[in-house]
Design a protein around this motif. Sequence first.
Motif, PDB file in Angstrom:
ATOM      1  N   ALA A 122       0.810  -1.223   0.000  1.00  0.00           N
ATOM      2  CA  ALA A 122       0.000   0.000   0.000  1.00  0.00           C
ATOM      3  C   ALA A 122       0.840   1.269   0.000  1.00  0.00           C
ATOM      4  N   TRP A 123       2.152   1.166   0.190  1.00  0.00           N
ATOM      5  CA  TRP A 123       2.996   2.360   0.238  1.00  0.00           C
ATOM      6  C   TRP A 123       2.933   3.156  -1.061  1.00  0.00           C
ATOM      7  N   ARG A 124       2.629   2.468  -2.156  1.00  0.00           N
ATOM      8  CA  ARG A 124       2.565   3.148  -3.454  1.00  0.00           C
ATOM      9  C   ARG A 124       1.439   4.176  -3.508  1.00  0.00           C
ATOM     10  N   TYR A 125       0.463   4.055  -2.609  1.00  0.00           N
ATOM     11  CA  TYR A 125      -0.749   4.880  -2.681  1.00  0.00           C
ATOM     12  C   TYR A 125      -0.869   5.806  -1.464  1.00  0.00           C
ATOM     13  N   ARG A 126       0.228   5.979  -0.724  1.00  0.00           N
ATOM     14  CA  ARG A 126       0.181   6.807   0.474  1.00  0.00           C
ATOM     15  C   ARG A 126       0.704   8.207   0.183  1.00  0.00           C
ATOM     16  N   THR A 127       0.389   9.108   1.104  1.00  0.00           N
ATOM     17  CA  THR A 127       0.931  10.462   1.064  1.00  0.00           C
ATOM     18  C   THR A 127       2.280  10.470   1.762  1.00  0.00           C
ATOM     19  N   GLY A 128       3.280  11.089   1.137  1.00  0.00           N
ATOM     20  CA  GLY A 128       4.602  11.160   1.748  1.00  0.00           C
ATOM     21  C   GLY A 128       5.651  10.568   0.834  1.00  0.00           C
ATOM     22  N   ASP A 185      -2.552   8.188   5.611  1.00  0.00           N
ATOM     23  CA  ASP A 185      -3.844   8.393   4.948  1.00  0.00           C
ATOM     24  C   ASP A 185      -5.009   7.672   5.628  1.00  0.00           C
ATOM     25  N   ASP A 186      -4.828   6.382   5.933  1.00  0.00           N
ATOM     26  CA  ASP A 186      -5.957   5.630   6.478  1.00  0.00           C
ATOM     27  C   ASP A 186      -6.220   5.950   7.945  1.00  0.00           C
ATOM     28  N   ILE A 187      -5.206   6.454   8.644  1.00  0.00           N
ATOM     29  CA  ILE A 187      -5.455   6.942  10.004  1.00  0.00           C
ATOM     30  C   ILE A 187      -6.295   8.218   9.925  1.00  0.00           C
TER      31      ILE A 187
END
Length: 444
Positions: free
Chosen positions: A23-29, A397-399
């Motif tokens: 999921a790191w590919r779709y995170r902010t940062g 993001d999901d937090i």
Amino acid sequence: MTSAKRQLHLNVGINTTGYLANAWRYRTGDRHDINNPEYYRRLTELAHRGLFDAVFFSDHPALMTDPNGRPFHTIDPLILCTALAAQVPDIGFVATMSSTYNSPYNLARRTQSADIISGGRLIINIVSSFNPNVAANFGAAPLPPRSERYAKASEFLDVAKRLWSSWDPAREGEIPDDRFWDAASAQAIDHSGDYFTVKGPLNVPVGPQGHPVIAQAGASEGGIDLAARHGEIIYCNILSRPAGQAFGKKVKDRAVAFGRDPSGIRIVPGLVVILGKSRDEALRKHELFSGTGSEDGLIARFVKDNGIDPDGFDPDAVLDAERFIPDANRIQAVGMGLGLSDLLAHEKLTARQAVRRSEGHHRLVLGTPEEVADAIIDLWADGTVDGYTLQPPRAPDDIEEFVANVVPILQDRGVYRTAYEQETIRDRYGLPYPLNDGGDAWAV
């Protein structure tokens, strides 16, 4: 006197990029976040905004060097938690530490110090290391067998508890003006056991919680014994109500057999939440974040991970629970592998259904914020669980999505706090304080 209203407990895992490896590919940062203390401060402040009980740091003292993956553990969690506690108020900290590759005195001293510095906000998650790569970082000796690791862990915690209570200023008598302290307030523990010989006492006094809250993860027989003897917050994988009730009963019955009051145990399993404006959107996000790309991809991963011959496999046939019981002698953690077989023992599911019930070994909840809140409350309301450790697929993001969209629903339904009140984690979880008698008895 009336008892306090029962509240839902929520911890949140904030390791590196989030819980799911792809999921790191779709995170902010960016990739540099994972080694930046400021990043973890921002995540902790976000968790504080969501009024979580604690932020949870798992740990694995070895660098996983798969070039297609990402490091999941970097900065030492106890050091990081101590720094964060000085910057973010109220919230608790779960620091994972190995009993296999540690000394009781060193751990007791460092954790008691961190608990004092944080004002009673430390939880230590004691794990028995299972990876040969970890063993190789601590010497040439091979990884000890599972039975030895758990026996060592139990003695380790026996010693740590006695050390934590070995210097108690409350024992001081009347002190003459020409003396600084009453040395009798510190008592040697003189422990000599199968794995450790420790004289003591600890050179750090009793902390604000008596000692840090003890968390434990594991559902193998050795893990159950350790949880029953010492665990206060039990991190586990519970995928359904019947499986959760069976697990909770087993731990608490075992605690009674060991002479312990089971009311001092809280069941707080892992939970992976994927939110969407609709359930269909959440399903597509699941396929994306998992790295499988589609439902067929999820099924193909299921087949591969479980060593199933794909030729002729019917994803719509009911699965046999016994087929998925993990080998009790395998090197990997046994407890986390039991979740699927326990689920299938109580529910007749196909592979197509099963891949939507679990992710990263934990319960998977998909849907709109209202659907997710319903699912969270469902197993909590009847006492199957005391709360959850949220494992967000992506951080931050999901937090952020959970805090903005699910927390207000839980608050509106009266099951979740609207402000921090109790100062220590023990008080927040309603856990007993240890008596100052060597750490083996518990206040009620």
